[in-house]
Design a protein around this motif. Sequence first.
Motif, mmCIF file in Angstrom:
data_model
loop_
_atom_site.group_PDB
_atom_site.id
_atom_site.type_symbol
_atom_site.label_atom_id
_atom_site.label_comp_id
_atom_site.label_asym_id
_atom_site.label_seq_id
_atom_site.Cartn_x
_atom_site.Cartn_y
_atom_site.Cartn_z
ATOM 1 N N MET A 1 -0.610 3.560 3.730
ATOM 2 C CA MET A 1 -1.561 2.524 4.150
ATOM 3 C C MET A 1 -2.953 2.971 3.721
ATOM 4 S SD MET A 1 -1.717 -0.470 5.454
ATOM 5 C CE MET A 1 0.056 -0.511 5.502
ATOM 6 N N LYS A 2 -3.099 3.139 2.396
ATOM 7 C CA LYS A 2 -4.341 3.694 1.881
ATOM 8 C C LYS A 2 -4.979 2.785 0.837
ATOM 9 C CE LYS A 2 -6.304 8.127 0.855
ATOM 10 N NZ LYS A 2 -7.412 7.717 1.709
ATOM 11 N N GLU A 3 -4.142 2.280 -0.053
ATOM 12 C CA GLU A 3 -4.641 1.414 -1.117
ATOM 13 C C GLU A 3 -4.175 -0.015 -0.881
ATOM 14 O OE1 GLU A 3 -6.671 2.574 -3.249
ATOM 15 O OE2 GLU A 3 -6.394 4.723 -2.999
ATOM 16 N N LEU A 4 -4.747 -0.924 -1.643
ATOM 17 C CA LEU A 4 -4.378 -2.323 -1.489
ATOM 18 C C LEU A 4 -2.890 -2.540 -1.754
ATOM 19 C CD1 LEU A 4 -5.655 -4.990 -0.847
ATOM 20 C CD2 LEU A 4 -5.887 -5.402 -3.267
ATOM 21 N N HIS A 5 -2.379 -1.880 -2.804
ATOM 22 C CA HIS A 5 -0.964 -2.111 -3.120
ATOM 23 C C HIS A 5 -0.049 -1.570 -2.028
ATOM 24 C CE1 HIS A 5 -0.538 2.044 -4.534
ATOM 25 N NE2 HIS A 5 -1.713 1.888 -5.096
ATOM 26 N N ASP A 6 -0.537 -0.581 -1.255
ATOM 27 C CA ASP A 6 0.256 -0.105 -0.114
ATOM 28 C C ASP A 6 0.440 -1.233 0.908
ATOM 29 O OD1 ASP A 6 0.365 2.466 -1.146
ATOM 30 O OD2 ASP A 6 -1.466 3.095 -0.133
ATOM 31 N N ALA A 7 -0.662 -1.909 1.209
ATOM 32 C CA ALA A 7 -0.603 -2.983 2.206
ATOM 33 C C ALA A 7 0.298 -4.112 1.714
ATOM 34 C CB ALA A 7 -2.000 -3.511 2.502
ATOM 35 N N GLU A 8 0.189 -4.415 0.427
ATOM 36 C CA GLU A 8 1.018 -5.499 -0.114
ATOM 37 C C GLU A 8 2.496 -5.113 -0.124
ATOM 38 O OE1 GLU A 8 -2.107 -7.834 -3.003
ATOM 39 O OE2 GLU A 8 -1.277 -5.947 -3.719
ATOM 40 N N LYS A 9 2.733 -3.856 -0.433
ATOM 41 C CA LYS A 9 4.116 -3.371 -0.423
ATOM 42 C C LYS A 9 4.694 -3.431 0.989
ATOM 43 C CE LYS A 9 6.628 0.904 -1.492
ATOM 44 N NZ LYS A 9 6.435 2.298 -1.901
ATOM 45 N N MET A 10 3.866 -3.037 1.977
ATOM 46 C CA MET A 10 4.346 -3.049 3.352
ATOM 47 C C MET A 10 4.699 -4.475 3.784
ATOM 48 S SD MET A 10 2.884 -2.401 6.999
ATOM 49 C CE MET A 10 3.645 -3.941 7.485
ATOM 50 N N GLN A 11 3.838 -5.416 3.432
ATOM 51 C CA GLN A 11 4.075 -6.812 3.801
ATOM 52 C C GLN A 11 5.396 -7.308 3.205
ATOM 53 O OE1 GLN A 11 1.161 -9.550 2.238
ATOM 54 N NE2 GLN A 11 1.438 -10.966 3.934
ATOM 55 N N ARG A 12 5.594 -6.983 1.926
ATOM 56 C CA ARG A 12 6.807 -7.400 1.228
ATOM 57 C C ARG A 12 8.032 -6.766 1.890
ATOM 58 N NH1 ARG A 12 4.404 -6.354 -3.648
ATOM 59 N NH2 ARG A 12 5.492 -4.373 -3.727
ATOM 60 N N ARG A 13 7.923 -5.486 2.185
ATOM 61 C CA ARG A 13 9.062 -4.770 2.763
ATOM 62 C C ARG A 13 9.398 -5.261 4.149
ATOM 63 N NH1 ARG A 13 9.989 1.587 1.904
ATOM 64 N NH2 ARG A 13 9.899 1.615 -0.353
ATOM 65 N N PHE A 14 8.352 -5.486 4.944
ATOM 66 C CA PHE A 14 8.561 -5.921 6.314
ATOM 67 C C PHE A 14 9.320 -7.250 6.322
ATOM 68 C CE2 PHE A 14 6.666 -8.129 10.139
ATOM 69 C CZ PHE A 14 7.468 -7.472 11.046
ATOM 70 N N LEU A 15 8.852 -8.198 5.492
ATOM 71 C CA LEU A 15 9.530 -9.493 5.455
ATOM 72 C C LEU A 15 10.917 -9.368 4.817
ATOM 73 C CD1 LEU A 15 6.429 -11.668 4.642
ATOM 74 C CD2 LEU A 15 7.794 -11.756 6.719
#
Lengths: 537, 537
Positions: free
Chosen positions: A220-234
């Motif tokens: 949870m450090k870079e923008l792509h981390d947040a986007e990856k988390m969102q994708r993974r969570f869903l």
Amino acid sequence: MQAARHVRFMSTSRSLVCSHVHAQKHFLRASTSRAQSRSVASTAAAASQTPPPPPPPSQGRWRYFLQTLGRVTLVTFDPSKKTLVILGSGWGATSLLKGLDTSDYNTACHTFNSAIVVSPKNFFLFTPLLPSVAVGTLNARSILQPTRYLTRHKERQVLVIEAEAKEVDPVKKTVTLSDDSEIQGQISSTTIPYDYLVYAVGAETQTFGIPGVREHACFMKELHDAEKMQRRFLDCVESAAFPGQSDEEKDRLLHMVVVGGGPTGIELSGELRDFLEEDLKSWYPELASRIRITLVEALPNVLPSFSKELIAYTERTFKESDIEILTKTMVRKVNEKSVVLKGPDGVEREVPCGMVVWAAGNTSRQITRDLMAKLPEGQTNKRGITLDDHLRMKGARDIFAIGDCTASSYAPTAQVASQQGSYLSRVFKLLAKKDKLEADLSHAEISEEAEKLKKQIDKIKLKPFHYSHQGSLAYIGSDKAIADLPIFGREWTSGGVATFMFWRSAYLSTLFSLRNRSLVAGDWVRVKLWGRDVSRE
Amino acid sequence: MQAARHVRFMSTSRSLVCSHVHAQKHFLRASTSRAQSRSVASTAAAASQTPPPPPPPSQGRWRYFLQTLGRVTLVTFDPSKKTLVILGSGWGATSLLKGLDTSDYNTACHTFNSAIVVSPKNFFLFTPLLPSVAVGTLNARSILQPTRYLTRHKERQVLVIEAEAKEVDPVKKTVTLSDDSEIQGQISSTTIPYDYLVYAVGAETQTFGIPGVREHACFMKELHDAEKMQRRFLDCVESAAFPGQSDEEKDRLLHMVVVGGGPTGIELSGELRDFLEEDLKSWYPELASRIRITLVEALPNVLPSFSKELIAYTERTFKESDIEILTKTMVRKVNEKSVVLKGPDGVEREVPCGMVVWAAGNTSRQITRDLMAKLPEGQTNKRGITLDDHLRMKGARDIFAIGDCTASSYAPTAQVASQQGSYLSRVFKLLAKKDKLEADLSHAEISEEAEKLKKQIDKIKLKPFHYSHQGSLAYIGSDKAIADLPIFGREWTSGGVATFMFWRSAYLSTLFSLRNRSLVAGDWVRVKLWGRDVSRE
């Protein structure tokens, strides 16, 4: 190594700057480790050789010739102006850029540039709101600010290079950088000289060498981390919704483990809980009640930088929100479908989960470790770069280091980096003045004049950096936030819905531009009206 | 194979539906190709066996027991209701879902579901606005609508499965599907039975077997294509800004080649031009004048579906915008840093470029080709599925096919797919009525009653599908759009700024939800106020 030329603009009109830059031939050669000395005449020659670009400039030849002539006669050497190179585009670098008087510097490389900014990202990321992006409360682009938005209208152009710094040579005073992105030009790496270097490359996520973290956890450090988390969570939610999934497997897929009880982990857990309550319950009613959030922290309590009341308040709120907090618990291993935890009883147990988010601290980047290894006398702290009182790197007087790459007594926060950056912008104002006087002194012929200059130089004193703590803020979900604020020397603590409004207004006002402020505020209204999006991009 | 049960709800309150779904055990087993017959009693047993999920339901045991009892007694078989499976979540499927009366169907798999939607995307994508996302005029999420937003508040729950259909068996009447995403549960593939199948899987990008297209070009079909293009385009710009890049290399990196003169290619070129004029000129003044856009089209002119005046108007506008149009030009090969073109003179030449965007038509997906191969008598058209007048797939009466996967006399547009979907929703209303009457007929004991039912059945006539063309619209950049509209039987053509306003309002009104309308309108205001973002994520 000194910077080369001093350039004065007759006009700063866009067309002039624009055609001017065209006229510049590539002054930087790949892998050249020093600035090449070139005469004014060669600049003019280079300019006249430029082939017309495909949509040819609309100006006539005469006008072009006169403009070039005019410019060339104005180019005068000013060896007192130095080349300033800034590595990074985060809190420290951006804060420095905001305050920097660009007319005080020029680069040895590009005639019409002042400072050089090197960063693998061409934007500043407002990191404290990253957890909001991860659940879709904010659009990713609402918390980005392209670095050029800040540098473009400076008095003198700032050269922004999207590249990763690979090596700093504190003896030769050069930085080697390389464009590692997908699309590269013929020239994709180069070495640039500096007179002053601001080292603000930040840090990378600390995994403590725990197996599986890098492979299976989301950061949870870079923008792509947040986007990856969102994708993974869903993805977890959709996989749980797959027909025929057993209850046990649903529970595994819908168990989210957040590691790290600092503000990032806390805010992310809170945001996840909001997403669950406010959106997922509507769209996935058959699954929402199975979603569980567990926060793992190795220390005896979460949020160590906050006061005891607020820690207790957060723990209470999390309990009400069904977020489980496991303190004194270590992560031993992260697997694809589980995480191995060691609790305060010393027993290891494997906990099935759909996703692990890792928000557990920072460690130095490779380039920082390499640079420190070159200065073994002053740099022995494994946590990061050791500084003097003026944020100079010990052992290298011309390197200033700020932000998360340093090891200081301050917490690695945006607030510290930001204050350091703005301190440096004041330092560079004074340094420029001093450098100018010293250059004048070296040319002074009358001893009286020299004496006067010396006195002026002596008067320039750099005050040491002093951090002024403005308080700590964190969002804890359920429209509640906590705040630790030092007011009139006393610690003032506050938690709840009113603090949440304060949190929002504080964050809005900290965003660097009106553009970002309105985008973030717009997103908050959007979520209020329409909820968060459950599309898995 | 018939669908199993007929369920009536006493209440449709959320809590009831919610706890109800909990009570469902996994009725679908992986790789089960037929619905299992289960008694009402076994449903009740399954419900009572359900272990309480981790945050336990807040209702008491008594209430739970009474609710379960109430529901079980209401579950009655209604073999006349059929299982409807819809493959896809694009224009056709979404339009069908919007109009579908879900109470007419039930699935053989999940007791409380009506239709089943299977798609690798859990959202509908408003494809005509994809070029706007590619340059940052719109946020990606503004043109997405989660499929559940549409199905969630239907009279009976629709089962949405995020999975890719792998095989359709028109004899056994089953679909095999698989969750190919990053995160998968224990069960990630299954086979479901259907009574009626709506086949709306769309098409994939046609590359005509030209070497290098798949490896080096960007497509413009899915959301990730648009995001990739945006990233690549800004990567080209940043690589051109890398110090030391030669003029020749800058020109290569900043040359964008768009292949395909249909609406997508035209709109993308127009949007790129807007991005260049309105934003890049401000932030990259030294590079903006070097950016070139070339549109390549194999036919003698662009926009073959538009009238001659509008084609000429578009060509004129593009000329003013410095967008080069190469007609009668074929792409022979796409390399990493160039594209090989064969012009009308028959000569091949290699054109250096930074990026190739491929918007050159559709071809059938593998699953469609496989399905057609199973029905060799009726399905011989290589372009796609052959239909009868009622959109039934020739050779398989229970499969209806709509949208880009079909080969009809209509263009593969959103408008056609959308009208086909809404036609099918009316067809399924009538089919449900007919199926109910036929079931009643099979149980009719008195011949008089049977005669009456037969008459009623005969009365139900499906009208053939008729496409009503509402006109063609395209945005061509510089705040100008073109429109070909049939009004009172006459073709009315219009181009310019007023048409652009019409284009915007037409697109806004076509967006399925108020939510998306307000998000898109909000983005347009954002770009007007703050411009497009040049951050390369």
